[in-house]
Design a protein around this motif. Structure first.
Motif, short mmCIF file in Angstrom:
data_model
loop_
_atom_site.label_atom_id
_atom_site.label_comp_id
_atom_site.label_asym_id
_atom_site.label_seq_id
_atom_site.Cartn_x
_atom_site.Cartn_y
_atom_site.Cartn_z
N ASN A 6 -42.77 6.11 9.75
CA ASN A 6 -42.48 7.51 9.48
C ASN A 6 -41.01 7.72 9.11
O ASN A 6 -40.68 8.57 8.28
N TYR A 7 -40.13 6.91 9.71
CA TYR A 7 -38.70 7.05 9.46
C TYR A 7 -38.29 6.47 8.10
O TYR A 7 -37.48 7.06 7.38
N VAL A 8 -38.80 5.27 7.79
CA VAL A 8 -38.41 4.60 6.54
C VAL A 8 -39.67 4.11 5.81
O VAL A 8 -39.95 2.90 5.77
N PRO A 9 -40.45 5.01 5.24
CA PRO A 9 -41.68 4.61 4.55
C PRO A 9 -41.39 3.63 3.42
O PRO A 9 -40.38 3.75 2.72
N GLY A 10 -42.30 2.66 3.29
CA GLY A 10 -42.13 1.64 2.26
C GLY A 10 -41.42 0.40 2.77
O GLY A 10 -41.42 -0.64 2.10
N GLN A 11 -40.82 0.48 3.96
CA GLN A 11 -40.09 -0.67 4.53
C GLN A 11 -40.87 -1.35 5.65
O GLN A 11 -40.41 -2.33 6.21
N GLU A 12 -42.08 -0.83 5.95
CA GLU A 12 -42.83 -1.37 7.09
C GLU A 12 -43.23 -2.83 6.89
O GLU A 12 -43.50 -3.55 7.86
N GLY A 13 -43.25 -3.29 5.63
CA GLY A 13 -43.56 -4.69 5.38
C GLY A 13 -42.45 -5.64 5.78
O GLY A 13 -42.64 -6.86 5.77
N ARG A 14 -41.30 -5.10 6.14
CA ARG A 14 -40.15 -5.94 6.51
C ARG A 14 -39.98 -6.04 8.03
O ARG A 14 -38.92 -6.45 8.50
N ILE A 15 -40.97 -5.65 8.78
CA ILE A 15 -40.88 -5.79 10.23
C ILE A 15 -42.09 -6.54 10.75
O ILE A 15 -43.18 -6.43 10.20
N PHE A 16 -41.87 -7.32 11.79
CA PHE A 16 -42.97 -7.80 12.62
C PHE A 16 -42.76 -7.13 13.97
O PHE A 16 -41.80 -7.44 14.68
N LEU A 17 -43.62 -6.21 14.30
CA LEU A 17 -43.49 -5.46 15.53
C LEU A 17 -44.76 -5.67 16.33
O LEU A 17 -45.82 -5.13 16.01
N GLY A 18 -44.68 -6.50 17.35
CA GLY A 18 -45.88 -6.82 18.13
C GLY A 18 -45.52 -7.46 19.45
O GLY A 18 -44.35 -7.55 19.83
N THR A 19 -46.53 -7.92 20.15
CA THR A 19 -46.32 -8.57 21.44
C THR A 19 -45.87 -10.01 21.24
O THR A 19 -45.98 -10.58 20.16
N PHE A 20 -45.36 -10.60 22.32
CA PHE A 20 -45.02 -12.02 22.29
C PHE A 20 -46.23 -12.85 21.86
O PHE A 20 -46.11 -13.77 21.05
N HIS A 21 -47.40 -12.49 22.39
CA HIS A 21 -48.61 -13.27 22.09
C HIS A 21 -49.00 -13.13 20.62
O HIS A 21 -49.41 -14.10 19.98
N SER A 22 -48.86 -11.93 20.07
CA SER A 22 -49.18 -11.72 18.65
C SER A 22 -48.24 -12.53 17.77
O SER A 22 -48.67 -13.15 16.78
N PHE A 23 -46.96 -12.50 18.09
CA PHE A 23 -45.98 -13.26 17.30
C PHE A 23 -46.29 -14.75 17.37
O PHE A 23 -46.28 -15.45 16.34
N CYS A 24 -46.57 -15.25 18.57
CA CYS A 24 -46.85 -16.69 18.71
C CYS A 24 -48.13 -17.08 17.99
O CYS A 24 -48.21 -18.16 17.40
N ALA A 25 -49.14 -16.20 18.03
CA ALA A 25 -50.38 -16.48 17.30
C ALA A 25 -50.09 -16.57 15.81
O ALA A 25 -50.62 -17.44 15.11
N ASP A 26 -49.23 -15.68 15.29
CA ASP A 26 -48.87 -15.71 13.88
C ASP A 26 -48.13 -17.00 13.54
O ASP A 26 -48.38 -17.63 12.50
N VAL A 27 -47.20 -17.41 14.40
CA VAL A 27 -46.46 -18.66 14.18
C VAL A 27 -47.41 -19.85 14.13
O VAL A 27 -47.30 -20.72 13.26
N LEU A 28 -48.37 -19.88 15.05
CA LEU A 28 -49.29 -21.02 15.12
C LEU A 28 -50.29 -21.02 13.97
O LEU A 28 -50.73 -22.09 13.53
N ARG A 29 -50.64 -19.85 13.46
CA ARG A 29 -51.48 -19.81 12.27
C ARG A 29 -50.75 -20.44 11.08
O ARG A 29 -51.34 -21.13 10.25
N GLN A 30 -49.44 -20.20 11.02
CA GLN A 30 -48.66 -20.70 9.89
C GLN A 30 -48.34 -22.19 10.03
O GLN A 30 -48.39 -22.93 9.05
N HIS A 31 -47.98 -22.61 11.24
CA HIS A 31 -47.41 -23.95 11.39
C HIS A 31 -48.03 -24.78 12.52
O HIS A 31 -47.55 -25.87 12.82
N GLY A 32 -49.08 -24.27 13.15
CA GLY A 32 -49.65 -24.95 14.30
C GLY A 32 -50.24 -26.32 14.01
O GLY A 32 -50.41 -27.13 14.92
N THR A 33 -50.55 -26.60 12.74
CA THR A 33 -51.11 -27.91 12.41
C THR A 33 -50.16 -29.04 12.79
O THR A 33 -50.60 -30.18 13.01
N HIS A 34 -48.86 -28.74 12.88
CA HIS A 34 -47.89 -29.76 13.29
C HIS A 34 -48.06 -30.14 14.75
O HIS A 34 -47.53 -31.17 15.19
#
Length: 652
Positions: free
Chosen positions: A79-107
């Motif tokens: 609401n404050y800066v429309p159009g910029q929401e794609g430049r944030i990751f705003l979530g829980t620790f678990h959500s962030f870690c799940a995203d990291v592991l989806r990207q690089h967990g194969t290692h």
């Protein structure tokens, strides 16, 4: 460009709030008390960073502890800066870690389409299988070791790997057992392509620690990191931040309150703030002004919490921003004979004072057990009430079917999901199918269970609506698994089923579609929230992983009293708060009394009481009784520490 909403929010910040939100370079600890507007500070800081760098590509990482808090902050930033929401990751620790592991967990040999198991009953079933296998390898392992799930979770929260756990126990025999059981548990998770919640943090930490190049990449992408409710971090979560930043981040922005540490059982510690200040040489900004509570409650909170010693020595007391109330803000109900009499009086009090605005009332208690008695008393008075609690799975037949179809698409040989599909489809269409027949044919045809289910169903004589449901699944499987389109079409199909059943003499909609409408609403909200969080390119596997992390709890109905544990109420606020069970052995708990007056446990119980009373916007009502479960109890020490009771239990 920023909006008028952001301009207004920024102008409304106090000078000390603006100092924090406008912080430039360097690690910062914001000590923000309850009701101090920390959410506004955080969202204004994020929006300010994004607004002043619109031509740049870096992103902001903001971590918190609940999806609800993350969703609220994301909506504000959008609401404050429309159009910029794609430049944030705003979530829980678990959500962030799940995203990291989806990207690089194969290692780390983590398959990107991993399942997340969060329910204790699922994890217990895995441990049971692990112990049964381990018994074949060692005579030390016995059935009693199926009770060691909390031990495994504690090891993971301390980043202790299976191969390193043997020497972490005072009891050498237990160490030997866990050196067998813990690896067996991990093997069972791997067989199911699954991670538990603790594994999300542990694996992401391992990735950053073993492969510094990934940590460096994330530092580049996320030069600004914000952490909300930092006091709740356990050792694994803090170590994850350390591994990610490697002490090099100049823009680690931490919001915390050492007076609200109430998750000690999960590894939170009063030492964590000191560790952060030492490890990062961080500056400190304090925001002690409370904008939520009446000044009478602010005074009570200060009186209470000053009895704790495990807090920052330079911590400023809360300051009330509001003027003193005209009416009676704090009440202590007359001491009743026992718990039943206490909750009955509370129910009558709520009915008499708040019957026209029940949705503004919350009853808080130290345990669910005491809340259940209060709920029963409210029901007896004809007052609508519900105990708020996390809900990990959908319960209505339609949503069980939809969710299981998506899960089986992602995990093709999962028998549990197949059985759920067969059972819920039978509820919806009265077409009975034996899942074992599907399994046998799938093994012979080398098809996944869901493909085989479609093939099997198309060979059966089906009514028009049942066949329509099967055809929708077939189209989904052959059309690139567009799960959002499938979800929309399936919800339309449910509507047709409801309409058809209403036209029949034997109306089964009440039973089959019980709770469907509220769960459909939750499904839609979760679909929207997860899409906004992870973007329009959201994959099925990412959606299912995020869905598992989110609670499926429905919002309370209007004009309903909410009952919550103190732990569940943290981060929330209510117009009228009732805090019940204020006796020794309840609040504070029996365990904390056993540990002693100066123990870590007693200080945490005091923080529990501090958190509870500072949820209040308008009125606070306190209650206690003489006997609980037949035992005579003394009034809680916290009543006298707050200044509500004299030293001998007399009202002041």
């Amino acid at each position: 460009m920023s909006t008028k909403e952001f301009t207004a929010a920024w102008k409304e910040l106090s000078p000390i709030q603006r100092k924090a939100a406008d912080w430039d370079e360097g690690p910062l600890l914001v000590l923000a008390g309850p009701g101090s507007g920390k959410t506004r500070v955080l969202t204004c800081r994020i929006a300010h960073i994004l607004d002043s760098s619109q031509d740049e590509n870096f992103r902001v990482l903001a971590l918190t502890f609940t999806n609800k808090a993350a969703d609220e902050m994301r909506n504000r930033v959008t609401n404050y800066v429309p159009g910029q929401e794609g430049r944030i990751f705003l979530g829980t620790f678990h959500s962030f870690c799940a995203d990291v592991l989806r990207q690089h967990g194969t290692h780390l040999n983590v398959n990107p389409n991993f399942n997340i198991y969060g329910q204790d009953e699922d994890l217990q079933a895995i441990l049971n299988d692990a112990v049964d296998e381990a018994k074949n390898k060692s005579n030390l392992v016995r059935d009693i070791h199926k009770e060691t799930l909390p031990v495994i979770q504690r090891l993971k929260s301390r980043l202790i790997l299976p191969e390193a756990c043997r020497d972490k126990f005072q009891d050498p025999e237990l160490g030997e057992v866990m050196a067998i059981v813990y690896p067996a548990y991990e093997e069972q998770l791997a067989k199911r392509n699954a991670l538990d919640f603790s594994s999300l943090i542990l694996k992401a930490y391992q990735l950053f620690a073993r492969f510094p190049a990934f940590a460096k990449r994330y530092q580049t992408v996320y030069p600004y990191i914000c952490v909300d409710e930092f006091q709740d971090t356990n050792q694994a979560q803090y170590s994850l931040l350390r591994a990610l930043t490697r002490n090099e981040s100049k823009n680690l922005f931490i919001v915390a309150d050492d007076d609200q540490i109430i998750y000690q059982w999960n590894g939170a510690s009063h030492k964590r703030i000191d560790e952060f200040l030492t490890d990062y040489s961080a500056m400190v900004v304090q925001i002690p002004t409370n904008y939520r509570c009446p000044p009478e409650i602010v005074e009570m909170a200060n009186n209470l919490i000053r009895h704790n010693f495990l807090r920052r020595p330079d911590k400023q007391p809360l300051q009330a921003a509001r003027a003193k109330s005209v009416g009676k803000t704090v009440r202590l109900l007359q001491r009743l004979s026992d718990l039943d009499a206490e909750v009955s009086e509370v129910a009558r009090d709520i009915k008499g004072l708040h019957s026209r605005h029940l949705g503004s009332v919350a009853i808080l208690g130290r345990s669910r057990r005491i809340l259940e008695r209060a709920e029963k008393a409210l029901c007896s008075e004809g007052v609508p009430a519900v105990i708020s609690q996390r809900k990990d799975e959908f319960e209505s037949g339609p949503l069980v079917w939809l969710h299981s179809i998506l899960r089986l698409t992602n995990d093709k040989q999962n028998l549990h999901y197949l059985e759920a599909i067969c059972g819920s489809f039978a509820q919806l269409t009265q077409v009975e199918i034996d899942s074992e027949d599907i399994v046998i044919q799938a093994r012979a045809s080398n098809l996944g269970y869901l493909h085989q289910w479609v093939k099997y169903m198309r060979q059966k004589p089906l009514g028009m609506l049942a066949r329509e449901g099967v055809d929708r699944v077939a189209q989904f499987l052959s059309g690139g698994t567009d799960f959002r389109a499938f979800s929309k079409s399936t919800l339309d199909w449910f509507g047709r089923l409801i309409e058809a059943q209403r036209q029949e003499e034997d109306d089964q909609t009440t039973e089959v579609f019980a709770r469907y409408e509220e769960e459909r609403s939750v499904w839609g909200e979760l679909m929207l929230d997860i899409t906004e969080s992870l973007g329009d390119e959201l994959t099925l596997e990412a959606f299912l992983q995020e869905l598992q992390i989110h609670s499926k709890e429905s919002p309370p109905q209007p004009d309903t009293v909410i009952l919550m544990t103190i732990h569940g109420a943290k981060g929330k606020e209510f117009e009228h708060v009732y805090l019940i069970g204020l006796v020794e052995d309840e609040l504070p708990s029996f365990q904390s009394r056993q540990r002693g007056d100066a123990s870590l446990e007693m200080e945490e119980e005091r923080r529990n009481c501090f958190v509870a009373i500072t949820r209040t916007i308008e009125t606070l009502t306190l209650s206690y009784a003489e006997r609980y479960r037949g035992w005579l109890k003394e009034p809680s020490r916290f009543l006298s520490e707050m200044g509500v009771l004299g030293e001998k239990g007399g009202k002041e």
